[in-house]
Design a protein around this motif. Structure first.
Motif, PDB file in Angstrom:
ATOM      1  N   ASP A 167       0.920  -1.345  -0.136  1.00 27.64           N
ATOM      2  CA  ASP A 167      -0.046   0.224  -0.068  1.00 27.64           C
ATOM      3  C   ASP A 167       0.969   1.303  -0.033  1.00 27.64           C
ATOM      4  O   ASP A 167       0.613   2.143  -0.770  1.00 27.64           O
ATOM      5  N   ILE A 168       1.925   1.094   0.860  1.00 31.99           N
ATOM      6  CA  ILE A 168       2.808   2.287   0.970  1.00 31.99           C
ATOM      7  C   ILE A 168       3.507   2.447  -0.513  1.00 31.99           C
ATOM      8  O   ILE A 168       3.735   3.755  -1.126  1.00 31.99           O
ATOM      9  N   ALA A 169       4.070   1.391  -1.146  1.00 27.41           N
ATOM     10  CA  ALA A 169       4.788   1.486  -2.298  1.00 27.41           C
ATOM     11  C   ALA A 169       3.660   2.186  -3.479  1.00 27.41           C
ATOM     12  O   ALA A 169       4.271   2.927  -4.165  1.00 27.41           O
ATOM     13  N   SER A 170       2.549   1.648  -3.061  1.00 28.37           N
ATOM     14  CA  SER A 170       1.673   2.297  -4.431  1.00 28.37           C
ATOM     15  C   SER A 170       1.361   3.621  -4.111  1.00 28.37           C
ATOM     16  O   SER A 170       1.374   4.138  -5.270  1.00 28.37           O
ATOM     17  N   ALA A 171       1.238   4.215  -3.079  1.00 29.05           N
ATOM     18  CA  ALA A 171       1.061   5.819  -2.769  1.00 29.05           C
ATOM     19  C   ALA A 171       2.293   6.421  -3.028  1.00 29.05           C
ATOM     20  O   ALA A 171       2.190   7.415  -3.777  1.00 29.05           O
ATOM     21  N   SER A 172       3.406   5.759  -2.782  1.00 31.22           N
ATOM     22  CA  SER A 172       4.651   6.774  -3.081  1.00 31.22           C
ATOM     23  C   SER A 172       4.959   6.530  -4.479  1.00 31.22           C
ATOM     24  O   SER A 172       5.238   7.753  -4.801  1.00 31.22           O
ATOM     25  N   GLU A 173       4.727   5.670  -5.220  1.00 30.68           N
ATOM     26  CA  GLU A 173       4.943   5.596  -6.679  1.00 30.68           C
ATOM     27  C   GLU A 173       4.024   6.599  -7.137  1.00 30.68           C
ATOM     28  O   GLU A 173       4.329   7.291  -8.125  1.00 30.68           O
ATOM     29  N   ALA A 174       2.842   6.694  -6.694  1.00 27.34           N
ATOM     30  CA  ALA A 174       1.769   7.565  -7.494  1.00 27.34           C
ATOM     31  C   ALA A 174       2.305   9.006  -7.257  1.00 27.34           C
ATOM     32  O   ALA A 174       2.238   9.806  -7.918  1.00 27.34           O
ATOM     33  N   ALA A 175       2.571   9.311  -6.051  1.00 28.59           N
ATOM     34  CA  ALA A 175       3.316  10.723  -5.645  1.00 28.59           C
ATOM     35  C   ALA A 175       4.525  11.137  -6.357  1.00 28.59           C
ATOM     36  O   ALA A 175       4.588  12.085  -6.989  1.00 28.59           O
ATOM     37  N   ILE A 176       5.586  10.016  -6.401  1.00 31.31           N
ATOM     38  CA  ILE A 176       6.582  10.157  -7.412  1.00 31.31           C
ATOM     39  C   ILE A 176       6.204  10.474  -8.934  1.00 31.31           C
ATOM     40  O   ILE A 176       6.923  11.226  -9.801  1.00 31.31           O
ATOM     41  N   GLY A 177       5.412   9.551  -9.231  1.00 36.05           N
ATOM     42  CA  GLY A 177       4.894   9.692 -10.684  1.00 36.05           C
ATOM     43  C   GLY A 177       4.288  11.110 -10.894  1.00 36.05           C
ATOM     44  O   GLY A 177       4.666  11.624 -12.070  1.00 36.05           O
ATOM     45  N   ALA A 178       3.525  11.659  -9.961  1.00 34.29           N
ATOM     46  CA  ALA A 178       3.047  12.993 -10.282  1.00 34.29           C
ATOM     47  C   ALA A 178       3.987  14.133 -10.347  1.00 34.29           C
ATOM     48  O   ALA A 178       3.901  15.032 -11.126  1.00 34.29           O
ATOM     49  N   LEU A 179       5.137  13.897  -9.738  1.00 34.67           N
ATOM     50  CA  LEU A 179       6.144  14.850  -9.583  1.00 34.67           C
ATOM     51  C   LEU A 179       6.877  14.819 -11.037  1.00 34.67           C
ATOM     52  O   LEU A 179       7.395  15.778 -11.359  1.00 34.67           O
ATOM     53  N   LEU A 180       7.157  13.540 -11.467  1.00 27.12           N
ATOM     54  CA  LEU A 180       7.894  13.406 -12.645  1.00 27.12           C
ATOM     55  C   LEU A 180       6.852  13.213 -14.036  1.00 27.12           C
ATOM     56  O   LEU A 180       7.448  12.827 -15.076  1.00 27.12           O
ATOM     57  N   HIS A 181       5.772  13.688 -13.938  1.00 26.61           N
ATOM     58  CA  HIS A 181       4.798  13.594 -14.931  1.00 26.61           C
ATOM     59  C   HIS A 181       5.208  14.095 -16.323  1.00 26.61           C
ATOM     60  O   HIS A 181       4.783  13.697 -17.330  1.00 26.61           O
ATOM     61  N   ASP A 182       5.989  15.106 -16.381  1.00 20.24           N
ATOM     62  CA  ASP A 182       6.328  15.883 -17.454  1.00 20.24           C
ATOM     63  C   ASP A 182       7.839  15.453 -17.948  1.00 20.24           C
ATOM     64  O   ASP A 182       8.469  15.979 -18.735  1.00 20.24           O
ATOM     65  N   TRP A 183       8.235  14.570 -17.080  1.00 18.45           N
ATOM     66  CA  TRP A 183       9.709  14.030 -17.465  1.00 18.45           C
ATOM     67  C   TRP A 183       9.806  13.171 -18.756  1.00 18.45           C
ATOM     68  O   TRP A 183       8.917  12.211 -18.658  1.00 18.45           O
TER      69      TRP A 183
END
Length: 148
Positions: A108-124
């Protein structure tokens, strides 16, 4: 070392400090939502990444003293997130194992963390994300106990 190299090292140190602070503070809500501190999450992740690890090995890898590790691990066992099982190497040896509850929590933590990181890197571009991942892995693979 040239002055440019020194400037780059200063930048790397500052950026690693900022990254560490950002990870701890930004992800705090994710860990706390699951009843964990960053340290507890880190220890559980280390057990997950190192099957068969015992408490002494974990303390060394986490760069914490054995008494601190013992307290932290005891609390995680009390909460039903870790088990100690005979490891067969020595009569008194015990290895640490995640419980099903811990595996679910980590997922659950990995899923939430990956979503947060993905949001930060969305335009990379994907190639930048892959390069960033490779460089972080390379840095962390080269680190030795006692170094940042």
């Amino acid at each position: 070392m040239t002055p440019a190299d020194h400037d780059d090292l200063v930048t790397v140190e500052r950026e690693l400090t900022a990254l560490s602070r950002r990870l701890r503070n930004g992800a705090r809500g994710i860990y706390e939502a699951h009843g964990l501190t960053f340290t507890e999450y880190s220890l559980l992740r280390m057990v997950d990444d190192n099957p068969g690890v015992n408490a002494a090995e974990l303390a060394t890898a986490a760069m914490i003293d054995k008494s601190t590790a013992s307290r932290q691990l005891g609390a995680l066992r009390d909460r039903g997130l870790l088990d100690r099982v005979a490891d067969g190497r020595t009569a008194r040896g015990r290895r640490l194992e995640l419980t099903d509850a811990a595996r679910t929590t980590l997922a659950d933590i990995a899923s939430a963390s990956e979503a947060a990181i993905g949001a930060l890197l969305h335009d990379w571009p994907p190639s930048d994300i892959a390069a960033f991942a490779e460089l972080l892995h390379r840095y962390n693979s080269s680190a030795h106990p006692g170094t940042p």
